[in-house]
Enzyme design. Structure first.
Site, PDB file in Angstrom:
ATOM      1  N   ASN A  70      69.669  17.318  63.294  1.00  0.00           N
ATOM      2  CA  ASN A  70      70.926  16.125  63.670  1.00  0.00           C
ATOM      3  C   ASN A  70      70.413  14.904  63.595  1.00  0.00           C
ATOM      4  OD1 ASN A  70      72.603  15.149  65.966  1.00  0.00           O
ATOM      5  ND2 ASN A  70      71.148  16.165  66.592  1.00  0.00           N
ATOM      6  N   ILE A  72      73.483  12.555  63.500  1.00  0.00           N
ATOM      7  CA  ILE A  72      75.015  11.882  63.111  1.00  0.00           C
ATOM      8  C   ILE A  72      75.083  10.341  63.592  1.00  0.00           C
ATOM      9  CG2 ILE A  72      77.415  12.249  64.400  1.00  0.00           C
ATOM     10  CD1 ILE A  72      76.111  14.641  62.708  1.00  0.00           C
ATOM     11  N   GLY A  73      74.243   9.664  65.160  1.00  0.00           N
ATOM     12  CA  GLY A  73      73.955   8.052  64.815  1.00  0.00           C
ATOM     13  C   GLY A  73      75.105   7.990  65.656  1.00  0.00           C
ATOM     14  N   ASN A 128      74.676   8.655  77.973  1.00  0.00           N
ATOM     15  CA  ASN A 128      73.524   9.316  77.457  1.00  0.00           C
ATOM     16  C   ASN A 128      73.260   8.103  77.201  1.00  0.00           C
ATOM     17  OD1 ASN A 128      72.255  10.018  75.148  1.00  0.00           O
ATOM     18  ND2 ASN A 128      73.962  10.817  74.584  1.00  0.00           N
ATOM     19  N   CYS A 131      69.762   9.133  73.566  1.00  0.00           N
ATOM     20  CA  CYS A 131      69.687   9.584  72.027  1.00  0.00           C
ATOM     21  C   CYS A 131      69.198   9.255  70.675  1.00  0.00           C
ATOM     22  CB  CYS A 131      71.494   8.661  71.305  1.00  0.00           C
ATOM     23  SG  CYS A 131      71.785   9.323  69.365  1.00  0.00           S
ATOM     24  N   ASN A 193      68.130  16.006  76.426  1.00  0.00           N
ATOM     25  CA  ASN A 193      68.888  15.602  74.787  1.00  0.00           C
ATOM     26  C   ASN A 193      67.591  16.827  73.565  1.00  0.00           C
ATOM     27  OD1 ASN A 193      69.978  14.918  72.811  1.00  0.00           O
ATOM     28  ND2 ASN A 193      70.991  12.437  74.203  1.00  0.00           N
ATOM     29  N   GLY A 246      68.628  25.313  73.137  1.00  0.00           N
ATOM     30  CA  GLY A 246      68.531  26.081  73.218  1.00  0.00           C
ATOM     31  C   GLY A 246      68.928  27.976  74.188  1.00  0.00           C
TER      32      GLY A 246
HETATM   33  O1  RRO Z   1      75.057  11.827  67.895  1.00  0.00           O
HETATM   34  C1  RRO Z   1      74.001  11.912  67.642  1.00  0.00           C
HETATM   35  O2  RRO Z   1      73.169  11.624  66.376  1.00  0.00           O
HETATM   36  C2  RRO Z   1      73.389  12.445  68.483  1.00  0.00           C
HETATM   37  C3  RRO Z   1      73.116  11.978  70.540  1.00  0.00           C
HETATM   38 BR1  RRO Z   1      74.385  10.468  70.517  1.00  0.00          BR
HETATM   39  C4  RRO Z   1      72.264  12.267  71.300  1.00  0.00           C
HETATM   40  O3  RRO Z   1      72.402  12.353  71.865  1.00  0.00           O
HETATM   41  N1  RRO Z   1      71.804  13.462  70.679  1.00  0.00           N
HETATM   42  C5  RRO Z   1      71.545  14.048  69.678  1.00  0.00           C
HETATM   43  O4  RRO Z   1      70.960  14.675  68.887  1.00  0.00           O
HETATM   44  N2  RRO Z   1      71.957  13.495  68.421  1.00  0.00           N
END
Ligand code: RRO
Length: 327
Positions: A70, A72-73, A128, A131, A193, A246
């Site tokens: 992912n 997402i950011g 967090n 990320c 993470n 997992g």
């Molecule tokens: O939002 C994300 O892309 C994201 C976050 Br904040 C995170 O802590 N871990 C991740 O895999 N994606």
């Protein structure tokens, strides 16, 4: 079943040790249509930043042969809307919120902690600092002990509830990072993470994700997560740890407890099965019961102490026989 799943983390009591993982159930509302969120240990909300944020370019998800990526950011509504809409919903519903916060500076984390300080009902704060999908990799505070400590210290000073730091596996010495944040005042740790990864589309000849790299999650990273929990628990046996990475079954959860976690968070499994959490809770209860245990706490870190040798007379790896063999 004689098992009592009650779990205490940094002095805060939860009904059981199975939580959502941040980012995989937003603030719990959609999940609640599949699973009563009040039955969970708690809901770890999607990391919220000070301001609303659109996130990284699409596509933001990629399935790989060994896990999900992912990017997402940190898309989200910002702390004001979170406090106006999301958190009140969770509290009115009767769930236990663990609020995950993310920032791009110590000042931003400080302001987020201050915004949460006077809100009743927040069970824990998860900071967090790991990320993987920030534009500037210098902002992955969890990769630098001094930066990680500065963030955690600021949040600790400005919070009334226990503070857990979420660490990245993408470091050479996770115990060193854990030591830095614990010295800075973290009351617990969330491990781990996602891991930074990449998928290439052989058709377009380009990376699949719009942001190029993304965070790898799912069963593929479970051995890495278990290793991190193991190493950190060995160094700091009294520190409460969320095991993350997992978890799909009660046995997975059991393995994390054996490695040294006090609770687990479930993320990627929810995308395929949004009803997974109560099943995992039941399976964990059964797994403990089958081993003659009555509380999850009895097994935390047990793999560090159990003998390799199992007495031939009985399949009771946790019972009296193994304790005798352990001396
Ligand atoms: O939002 C994300 O892309 C994201 C976050 Br904040 C995170 O802590 N871990 C991740 O895999 N994606």
């Amino acid at each position: 079943m004689a098992v009592d799943l009650t779990t205490v983390l940094a002095g805060v009591e939860f009904a059981n040790p199975v939580f959502t993982a941040s980012g995989c159930a937003a603030a719990g509302q959609e999940l609640d249509t599949f699973t009563d969120v009040t039955t969970l240990g708690g809901v770890v909300t999607k990391s919220v930043m000070r301001l609303p944020r659109a996130g990284r370019p699409t596509p933001r998800m990629a399935e790989t042969a060994s896990g999900m990526l992912n990017s997402i950011g940190l898309q989200g509504p910002g702390i004001e809307a979170f406090l106006a809409n999301d958190l009140p919903w969770l509290l009115e519903r009767g769930a236990r919120p663990v609020v995950s916060i993310a920032g791009s500076s110590v000042q931003e984390y400080t302001e987020l902690a201050q915004a949460l300080r006077d809100v009743d009902g927040v069970a824990l704060i998860e900071v967090n600092i790991s990320c993987p999908n920030v534009e500037d990799r210098g902002h992955v505070f969890a990769c630098h002990p001094a930066s990680a400590a500065a963030v955690v210290s600021a949040v600790r000073r400005n919070s009334r509830v226990p503070v857990f730091a979420k660490l990245s596996p993408d470091v050479t010495d996770i115990v060193g990072i854990a030591e830095a944040v614990l010295t800075a005042g973290a009351n617990g740790l969330s491990l781990i993470n996602t891991m930074l990864g990449l998928a290439i589309d052989p058709g377009s000849l380009r990376p699949v994700l719009g942001a190029v790299t993304g965070g790898l999650s799912g069963p593929a990273i479970k051995p890495v997560a278990l290793r991190c929990v193991w190493q950190v628990h060995a160094a700091f046996p009294d520190v409460p740890i969320f095991g993350i990475g997992g978890v799909r079954t009660g046995t997975d959860a059991l393995e994390f407890l054996l490695a040294g976690a006090s609770a687990v968070q479930v993320g990627t499994a929810l995308f395929g099965d949004p009803t997974a959490l109560p099943r995992i809770m039941d399976e964990l209860g059964t797994a403990l019961d089958e081993r003659g245990l009555t509380r999850p706490g009895e097994i935390v870190g047990r793999a560090h102490r159990s003998p390799l040798f199992v007495a031939p007379e009985g399949p009771d790896p946790l019972g009296d026989a193994s304790l005798r063999a352990a001396g």
